[in-house]
Design a protein around this motif. Structure first.
Motif, PDB file in Angstrom:
ATOM      1  N   ALA A   1      12.224  12.581  -4.702  1.00 55.31           N
ATOM      2  CA  ALA A   1      11.254  12.563  -3.614  1.00 55.31           C
ATOM      3  C   ALA A   1      10.541  13.910  -3.490  1.00 55.31           C
ATOM      4  O   ALA A   1       9.316  13.969  -3.310  1.00 55.31           O
ATOM      5  CB  ALA A   1      11.944  12.202  -2.308  1.00 55.31           C
ATOM      6  N   LEU A   2      11.297  14.998  -3.578  1.00 52.10           N
ATOM      7  CA  LEU A   2      10.682  16.325  -3.466  1.00 52.10           C
ATOM      8  C   LEU A   2       9.762  16.613  -4.650  1.00 52.10           C
ATOM      9  O   LEU A   2       8.694  17.222  -4.482  1.00 52.10           O
ATOM     10  CB  LEU A   2      11.779  17.388  -3.368  1.00 52.10           C
ATOM     11  N   GLU A   3      10.164  16.162  -5.838  1.00 49.35           N
ATOM     12  CA  GLU A   3       9.317  16.382  -7.012  1.00 49.35           C
ATOM     13  C   GLU A   3       8.000  15.609  -6.899  1.00 49.35           C
ATOM     14  O   GLU A   3       6.944  16.099  -7.296  1.00 49.35           O
ATOM     15  CB  GLU A   3      10.066  15.959  -8.278  1.00 49.35           C
ATOM     16  N   GLN A   4       8.077  14.393  -6.354  1.00 52.01           N
ATOM     17  CA  GLN A   4       6.877  13.545  -6.259  1.00 52.01           C
ATOM     18  C   GLN A   4       5.969  13.912  -5.101  1.00 52.01           C
ATOM     19  O   GLN A   4       4.744  13.779  -5.194  1.00 52.01           O
ATOM     20  CB  GLN A   4       7.285  12.072  -6.128  1.00 52.01           C
ATOM     21  N   THR A   5       6.560  14.338  -3.986  1.00 52.90           N
ATOM     22  CA  THR A   5       5.782  14.484  -2.757  1.00 52.90           C
ATOM     23  C   THR A   5       5.729  15.902  -2.204  1.00 52.90           C
ATOM     24  O   THR A   5       4.833  16.223  -1.429  1.00 52.90           O
ATOM     25  CB  THR A   5       6.346  13.579  -1.647  1.00 52.90           C
ATOM     26  N   GLY A   6       6.723  16.702  -2.536  1.00 47.42           N
ATOM     27  CA  GLY A   6       6.821  18.027  -1.937  1.00 47.42           C
ATOM     28  C   GLY A   6       7.510  18.019  -0.591  1.00 47.42           C
ATOM     29  O   GLY A   6       7.811  19.073  -0.023  1.00 47.42           O
ATOM     30  N   GLY A   7       7.781  16.828  -0.050  1.00 46.60           N
ATOM     31  CA  GLY A   7       8.424  16.699   1.262  1.00 46.60           C
ATOM     32  C   GLY A   7       7.568  15.878   2.210  1.00 46.60           C
ATOM     33  O   GLY A   7       6.397  15.582   1.931  1.00 46.60           O
TER      34      GLY A   7
ATOM     35  N   GLY B   1       0.781  -1.232   0.000  1.00 48.07           N
ATOM     36  CA  GLY B   1       0.000   0.000   0.000  1.00 48.07           C
ATOM     37  C   GLY B   1       0.811   1.280   0.000  1.00 48.07           C
ATOM     38  O   GLY B   1       0.235   2.372   0.057  1.00 48.07           O
ATOM     39  N   ALA B   2       2.136   1.172  -0.078  1.00 47.80           N
ATOM     40  CA  ALA B   2       2.958   2.382  -0.160  1.00 47.80           C
ATOM     41  C   ALA B   2       2.713   3.087  -1.489  1.00 47.80           C
ATOM     42  O   ALA B   2       2.491   2.450  -2.517  1.00 47.80           O
ATOM     43  CB  ALA B   2       4.437   2.033  -0.027  1.00 47.80           C
ATOM     44  N   LYS B   3       2.746   4.416  -1.468  1.00 50.66           N
ATOM     45  CA  LYS B   3       2.494   5.206  -2.667  1.00 50.66           C
ATOM     46  C   LYS B   3       3.658   5.170  -3.648  1.00 50.66           C
ATOM     47  O   LYS B   3       3.489   5.349  -4.859  1.00 50.66           O
ATOM     48  CB  LYS B   3       2.206   6.663  -2.284  1.00 50.66           C
ATOM     49  N   GLY B   4       4.863   4.968  -3.122  1.00 50.29           N
ATOM     50  CA  GLY B   4       6.041   4.963  -3.988  1.00 50.29           C
ATOM     51  C   GLY B   4       7.286   4.638  -3.198  1.00 50.29           C
ATOM     52  O   GLY B   4       7.242   4.449  -1.973  1.00 50.29           O
ATOM     53  N   GLY B   5       8.401   4.558  -3.923  1.00 50.57           N
ATOM     54  CA  GLY B   5       9.649   4.223  -3.261  1.00 50.57           C
ATOM     55  C   GLY B   5      10.832   4.836  -3.980  1.00 50.57           C
ATOM     56  O   GLY B   5      10.752   5.187  -5.166  1.00 50.57           O
ATOM     57  N   PHE B   6      11.950   4.954  -3.262  1.00 50.77           N
ATOM     58  CA  PHE B   6      13.151   5.586  -3.786  1.00 50.77           C
ATOM     59  C   PHE B   6      14.361   4.716  -3.478  1.00 50.77           C
ATOM     60  O   PHE B   6      14.481   4.157  -2.376  1.00 50.77           O
ATOM     61  CB  PHE B   6      13.341   6.979  -3.167  1.00 50.77           C
ATOM     62  N   ASN B   7      15.249   4.601  -4.456  1.00 50.40           N
ATOM     63  CA  ASN B   7      16.498   3.867  -4.261  1.00 50.40           C
ATOM     64  C   ASN B   7      17.519   4.824  -3.663  1.00 50.40           C
ATOM     65  O   ASN B   7      17.993   5.748  -4.339  1.00 50.40           O
ATOM     66  CB  ASN B   7      16.996   3.320  -5.601  1.00 50.40           C
ATOM     67  N   TYR B   8      17.864   4.612  -2.394  1.00 56.04           N
ATOM     68  CA  TYR B   8      18.718   5.580  -1.712  1.00 56.04           C
ATOM     69  C   TYR B   8      20.169   5.552  -2.200  1.00 56.04           C
ATOM     70  O   TYR B   8      20.981   6.396  -1.804  1.00 56.04           O
ATOM     71  CB  TYR B   8      18.660   5.407  -0.192  1.00 56.04           C
ATOM     72  N   THR B   9      20.524   4.592  -3.057  1.00 55.70           N
ATOM     73  CA  THR B   9      21.865   4.600  -3.648  1.00 55.70           C
ATOM     74  C   THR B   9      21.939   5.536  -4.855  1.00 55.70           C
ATOM     75  O   THR B   9      23.038   5.834  -5.345  1.00 55.70           O
ATOM     76  CB  THR B   9      22.291   3.185  -4.078  1.00 55.70           C
TER      77      THR B   9
ATOM     78  N   MET C   1      20.837   6.764  10.251  1.00 52.81           N
ATOM     79  CA  MET C   1      21.539   7.994  10.629  1.00 52.81           C
ATOM     80  C   MET C   1      22.843   8.106   9.842  1.00 52.81           C
ATOM     81  O   MET C   1      22.846   7.963   8.632  1.00 52.81           O
ATOM     82  CB  MET C   1      21.751   8.052  12.139  1.00 52.81           C
ATOM     83  N   GLY C   2      23.982   8.317  10.507  1.00 47.54           N
ATOM     84  CA  GLY C   2      25.223   8.540   9.775  1.00 47.54           C
ATOM     85  C   GLY C   2      25.076   9.732   8.847  1.00 47.54           C
ATOM     86  O   GLY C   2      24.339  10.687   9.120  1.00 47.54           O
ATOM     87  N   ASP C   3      25.762   9.683   7.710  1.00 44.84           N
ATOM     88  CA  ASP C   3      25.730  10.805   6.785  1.00 44.84           C
ATOM     89  C   ASP C   3      24.499  10.797   5.884  1.00 44.84           C
ATOM     90  O   ASP C   3      24.412  11.598   4.950  1.00 44.84           O
ATOM     91  CB  ASP C   3      27.013  10.821   5.948  1.00 44.84           C
ATOM     92  N   THR C   4      23.548   9.910   6.180  1.00 44.54           N
ATOM     93  CA  THR C   4      22.258   9.983   5.483  1.00 44.54           C
ATOM     94  C   THR C   4      21.364  11.061   6.095  1.00 44.54           C
ATOM     95  O   THR C   4      20.360  11.444   5.483  1.00 44.54           O
ATOM     96  CB  THR C   4      21.519   8.632   5.544  1.00 44.54           C
ATOM     97  N   LEU C   5      21.701  11.546   7.278  1.00 45.86           N
ATOM     98  CA  LEU C   5      20.815  12.469   7.988  1.00 45.86           C
ATOM     99  C   LEU C   5      20.530  13.735   7.186  1.00 45.86           C
ATOM    100  O   LEU C   5      19.387  14.195   7.122  1.00 45.86           O
ATOM    101  CB  LEU C   5      21.411  12.836   9.352  1.00 45.86           C
ATOM    102  N   ASN C   6      21.545  14.308   6.567  1.00 41.05           N
ATOM    103  CA  ASN C   6      21.315  15.561   5.852  1.00 41.05           C
ATOM    104  C   ASN C   6      20.359  15.385   4.676  1.00 41.05           C
ATOM    105  O   ASN C   6      19.612  16.318   4.337  1.00 41.05           O
ATOM    106  CB  ASN C   6      22.644  16.161   5.381  1.00 41.05           C
ATOM    107  N   ASN C   7      20.345  14.195   4.060  1.00 35.77           N
ATOM    108  CA  ASN C   7      19.367  13.942   3.001  1.00 35.77           C
ATOM    109  C   ASN C   7      17.948  13.920   3.572  1.00 35.77           C
ATOM    110  O   ASN C   7      17.002  14.386   2.935  1.00 35.77           O
ATOM    111  CB  ASN C   7      19.659  12.617   2.302  1.00 35.77           C
ATOM    112  N   LEU C   8      17.810  13.373   4.782  1.00 37.33           N
ATOM    113  CA  LEU C   8      16.485  13.338   5.415  1.00 37.33           C
ATOM    114  C   LEU C   8      16.030  14.744   5.794  1.00 37.33           C
ATOM    115  O   LEU C   8      14.851  15.088   5.661  1.00 37.33           O
ATOM    116  CB  LEU C   8      16.516  12.434   6.644  1.00 37.33           C
ATOM    117  N   ILE C   9      16.965  15.549   6.268  1.00 39.76           N
ATOM    118  CA  ILE C   9      16.654  16.949   6.573  1.00 39.76           C
ATOM    119  C   ILE C   9      16.194  17.664   5.302  1.00 39.76           C
ATOM    120  O   ILE C   9      15.241  18.453   5.308  1.00 39.76           O
ATOM    121  CB  ILE C   9      17.889  17.646   7.183  1.00 39.76           C
ATOM    122  N   LYS C  10      16.837  17.348   4.193  1.00 38.79           N
ATOM    123  CA  LYS C  10      16.548  17.991   2.901  1.00 38.79           C
ATOM    124  C   LYS C  10      15.116  17.724   2.430  1.00 38.79           C
ATOM    125  O   LYS C  10      14.489  18.586   1.810  1.00 38.79           O
ATOM    126  CB  LYS C  10      17.552  17.483   1.868  1.00 38.79           C
ATOM    127  N   VAL C  11      14.601  16.510   2.729  1.00 41.23           N
ATOM    128  CA  VAL C  11      13.263  16.149   2.221  1.00 41.23           C
ATOM    129  C   VAL C  11      12.171  16.303   3.281  1.00 41.23           C
ATOM    130  O   VAL C  11      11.041  15.869   3.074  1.00 41.23           O
ATOM    131  CB  VAL C  11      13.248  14.712   1.642  1.00 41.23           C
TER     132      VAL C  11
END
Length: 333
Positions: free
Chosen positions: A219-225, A203-211, A234-244
């Motif tokens: 993600a921003l184009e599809q959802t707006g955030g 039932g998920a609306k969509g998905g993203f390959n984080y690589t 966590m690690g250095d993925t955090l800033n990407n999460l902040i971005k979206v």
């Protein structure tokens, strides 16, 4: 009784051994385990990455079975009941965070990867009728962790946009299922197309390959955030999460498998009024609420593969390789 114990002197670090069926204190019950599920915690114990390790301890936090005996101060009517086990011990009186003596079944106390396990009587709950033994065994630790992250710390509301990262692990799958069942618009991330496809089937609306370096733009184009992000890396993925994250959004993390971030976009956190929230397994009240939610919305855990006790090494190796799509279960009877 057949038992899967930690033994760091062996090449495989675990062994299937015969142990005596434990005796009971007056406030305990003996559960004949029908099925038990693995968690990353069990593999971390095997790798020596968990504190307070002791050889000979029966591993396993998740389990479901039938009450065989009860202690002197426990109502005997419990005998014969089908139950699952809350693996949290000593959460404490404060709902906001666990007490100092909080512990989890399966280390340092003997856990569920055995034909019998003894637990305090207040740790057992009636098995949801819509779940079979393997599904019930898969629920407790991952379900509780996901429920607290999504519903308690994340305070999810119907209609919100949610991102669950690392879909494939048990907690992430429960978080996805719970958010969908609660009426959210849910997206996931994974490095596996197969896992993204399964999320959409759930039932998920969509998905993203984080690589893919462009996933945040997609993600921003599809959802707006996103209003809420559930993460364990966590690690250095955090800033990407902040971005979206949308302004005022929440990032709830229940693990840090990639360690600490080397840098944090602090300006974006304060300017966008973001909430960065830690989360763990959850209180007894959270467990009760999780069970009611699962029963009320007919949620069923996603299972990957069921093994016999004699195949424990293969089961652990599969978890170590990260090959599973759903929960790995050991069936005892």
């Amino acid at each position: 009784m057949k038992s899967i114990v930690l033994n760091t002197d062996l090449e495989d670090k675990i062994a299937l051994v015969e142990l005596e069926i434990p005796g009971l204190a007056e406030d305990e019950v003996l559960v004949r385990v029908k099925a038990a599920a693995l968690n990353h915690r069990d593999e971390w114990c095997r790798q020596g990455l968990y504190p307070g390790l002791k050889n000979g301890v029966v591993l396993g936090s998740d389990g479901a079975g039938i009450i065989e005996k009860v202690g002197a101060k426990v109502d005997s009517s419990w005998i014969g009941h089908e139950v699952l086990i809350n693996p949290s011990n000593n959460w404490g009186e404060d709902a906001k965070a666990q007490a100092k003596d909080f512990s989890i079944l399966g280390m340092p106390e003997n856990g569920t990867l055995a034909e019998f396990v003894k637990v305090k009587a207040d740790r057992v709950h009636a098995k949801p009728k819509h779940l079979n033994w393997e599904e019930a065994a898969a629920l407790p630790l991952g379900g509780l962790t996901a429920f607290r992250a999504v519903m308690v710390q994340g305070a999810l509301s119907r209609g919100q946009k949610v991102l669950v990262t690392g879909f494939g692990g048990g907690v992430a799958q429960f978080a996805t299922q719970f958010a969908i069942a609660a009426g959210a618009e849910v997206y996931v991330s994974s490095s596996s197309k197969d896992k993204l496809d399964v999320a959409k089937e759930l039932g998920a609306k969509g998905g993203f390959n984080y690589t893919d370096e462009a996933w945040t733009k997609q993600a921003l184009e599809q959802t707006g955030g996103f209003d809420l992000i559930i993460d364990s890396a966590m690690g250095d993925t955090l800033n990407n999460l902040i971005k979206v994250s949308l302004p005022g959004g929440k990032i709830v993390f229940y693990g840090a498998t990639k360690g600490n971030p080397s840098s944090v976009d602090a300006r974006k956190i304060f300017w966008n009024q973001l909430h960065l929230i830690g989360s763990t397994m959850g209180s007894d009240e959270d467990f009760d609420a999780m069970l009611k939610f699962v029963e009320g919305r007919n949620v069923k855990p996603v299972l990957d593969q069921i093994f016999a006790p004699e195949e424990a090494v293969f089961a652990f190796d599969k978890m170590k390789a990260g090959q599973q799509l759903g929960k790995i279960v050991i069936k005892f009877s």
